[in-house]
Design an enzyme around this catalytic site. Structure first.
Site, short mmCIF file in Angstrom:
data_model
loop_
_atom_site.label_atom_id
_atom_site.label_comp_id
_atom_site.label_asym_id
_atom_site.label_seq_id
_atom_site.Cartn_x
_atom_site.Cartn_y
_atom_site.Cartn_z
N GLN A 162 -24.53 -2.14 22.36
CA GLN A 162 -23.99 -1.69 23.55
C GLN A 162 -23.87 0.09 22.52
O GLN A 162 -23.92 0.69 24.39
CB GLN A 162 -22.69 -2.57 24.17
CG GLN A 162 -23.33 -3.96 24.83
CD GLN A 162 -24.63 -3.88 25.60
OE1 GLN A 162 -24.74 -2.69 26.47
NE2 GLN A 162 -25.23 -5.15 26.13
N THR A 171 -43.39 -9.92 7.37
CA THR A 171 -44.34 -8.86 7.91
C THR A 171 -43.88 -8.19 8.41
O THR A 171 -43.31 -8.43 10.44
CB THR A 171 -45.24 -8.90 8.41
OG1 THR A 171 -46.03 -9.77 7.28
CG2 THR A 171 -46.19 -7.84 8.30
N CYS A 227 -25.47 -18.60 30.95
CA CYS A 227 -26.20 -19.55 29.71
C CYS A 227 -27.73 -20.44 29.96
O CYS A 227 -27.99 -20.25 30.85
CB CYS A 227 -25.25 -20.44 29.56
SG CYS A 227 -25.25 -22.21 30.74
N1 PLP Z 1 -24.28 -7.68 20.82
C1 PLP Z 1 -24.04 -7.23 21.73
C2 PLP Z 1 -22.71 -6.47 22.72
C3 PLP Z 1 -24.65 -7.55 22.91
O1 PLP Z 1 -24.57 -7.10 24.06
C4 PLP Z 1 -26.31 -8.12 22.66
C5 PLP Z 1 -26.98 -8.99 24.04
O2 PLP Z 1 -26.71 -9.38 24.98
C6 PLP Z 1 -26.41 -8.64 21.45
C7 PLP Z 1 -25.75 -7.99 20.26
C8 PLP Z 1 -27.35 -9.16 20.86
O3 PLP Z 1 -29.00 -8.53 20.81
P1 PLP Z 1 -30.08 -8.91 20.90
O4 PLP Z 1 -30.82 -9.28 22.39
O5 PLP Z 1 -31.07 -7.55 20.37
O6 PLP Z 1 -30.06 -10.41 19.99
#
Ligand code: PLP
Length: 377
Positions: A179, A237, A323
């Protein structure tokens, strides 16, 4: 109907630079492992993107491992710490993203959780005490996980200090910068994290691509076994279009970082507008926080009601952690800050970004305040 997208922390709109790079990368057959000219061209595209992503966090390009997103990057970091460094315990914070929390809880190692303060920030004292307890019970290195900025409150965490602490205890630090990247400056050597994770779609790149960046060289402990792509760290890949889009988005985010001042001003205008009509609304994470995020509660009104009312008015925002069943549960982040469940159920998140306009903020203020006035009656 005019609409306003204020859910950048869920996924940011694709930046035009990313779209162009993504489409260009898909123009020709593109397998970076092929030795012919098409393969060499594909490898060149991936190398450029690797450099762009590394630049965003001031890391070395050779340390970037492309993954399918932030979730995979966090899982891979945990795997490396477990298999490569042989950590004996995990010290994680209750405000981490599920992609850290869940694999940590299922890692089969003793796992210690640290809660955050009411301001959304994890205290270094609490972290140190927990790390000490973990190592006293399970001698050997631990893995500490502390995100750089929280996805729900935007609260910025003391990662550099936590890394110092972890290293003083011969332990490792995983920093989820998903973030933070593109919203605030991120510098891997200043943070001194052993593992740093990123996701393209949070900064205006495509979904389905992310990166793990390591401070040191590691013997591969891949989640996926197969070809030797990404120096054996991640078989399969490469998603070249995604990688090219990620690189271009990272470069655009880096160049446009000054624009975050405008975003912060819009977020502040939003907060002031909401509080002018409902001064009793609690704002969460009011310390040092991301310039684009506002987490706020409407007293007595469930988050789902607020999200639906805003949606009807054309404003897209998020409520806690939605969720997959569609049922909104109270945010684990807010409960880990000590908030009672009832208050956590009333909090929603506005998150702005590179394409947000004043009219988006004004539409959000109008819709949220109308709902509050209706509910108050
Ligand atoms: N870490 C944080 C703080 C996130 O807000 C998110 C997604 O909401 C993720 C990891 C996961 O990322 P991704 O959606 O690319 O798997």
């Amino acid at each position: 109907m005019n609409s306003s997208y204020l859910d950048y922390n869920a996924t940011a709109p694709l930046r035009p630079e990313a779209r162009t790079a993504l489409l260009a990368a898909l123009e020709a057959p593109a397998n970076p492992s092929s030795v012919h000219r098409f393969g060499r061209n594909a490898r060149g595209i991936a190398d450029i993107a690797r450099g762009q992503v590394a630049d965003l966090v001031r890391a070395e390009a050779r340390r970037v491992v492309f993954t399918s997103g932030g979730t995979e990057a966090n899982n891979l970091a945990l795997r490396l710490a477990l298999e490569g460094a042989g950590v004996k315990s995990l010290v994680i914070t209750g405000i981490e993203h599920d992609s850290v929390l869940r694999p940590a809880r299922h890692a089969g190692l003793p796992t210690y959780e640290v809660v955050a303060g009411a301001d959304g920030v994890v205290s270094l004292g609490a972290l140190e005490a927990t790390l000490g307890a973990a190592q006293a019970a399970h001698p050997g290195p631990a893995l500490v996980a502390l995100m750089l900025a929280n996805n729900e409150t935007g609260a910025i965490q003391p990662v550099a200090e936590a890394a110092r602490l972890a290293h003083a205890h011969q332990s490792l630090l995983l920093c989820d910068a998903v973030q933070a990247a593109g919203k605030i400056q991120v510098n891997l050597s200043q943070l001194d994290a052993d593992f740093l994770t990123l996701s393209a779609h949070k900064l205006g790149g495509p979904t389905g691509v992310g990166a793990l960046i390591t401070r040191d060289d590691w013997t591969p402990a891949p989640l996926l076994r197969g070809g030797g792509q990404e120096k054996g760290m991640r078989a399969g890949t490469e998603n070249l279009g995604g990688i090219a889009g990620f690189g271009a988005a990272a470069a655009a985010a880096q160049q446009g970082m000054y624009g975050m001042k405008t975003v912060a001003a819009l977020r502040d205008r939003l907060q002031a507008g909401l509080l002018a009509v409902c001064p009793e609304a609690p704002v969460y994470g009011t310390g040092l926080r991301l310039p684009n995020t506002l987490c706020i509660g409407m007293p007595g009104v469930p988050a789902e009601t607020q999200v639906m009312a805003l949606d009807l008015a054309g404003v897209a925002v998020s409520a806690g952690s939605a969720c997959s069943s569609g049922k909104v549960t109270p945010s684990h982040v807010l409960t880990a800050m000590g908030l009672p469940e009832a208050a956590a159920r009333e909090a929603i998140r506005f998150s702005l970004g590179w394409a947000s306009r004043p009219e988006d903020v004004d539409r959000a203020i109008e819709a949220w305040c109308k709902l509050w006035q209706r509910k108050r009656k």
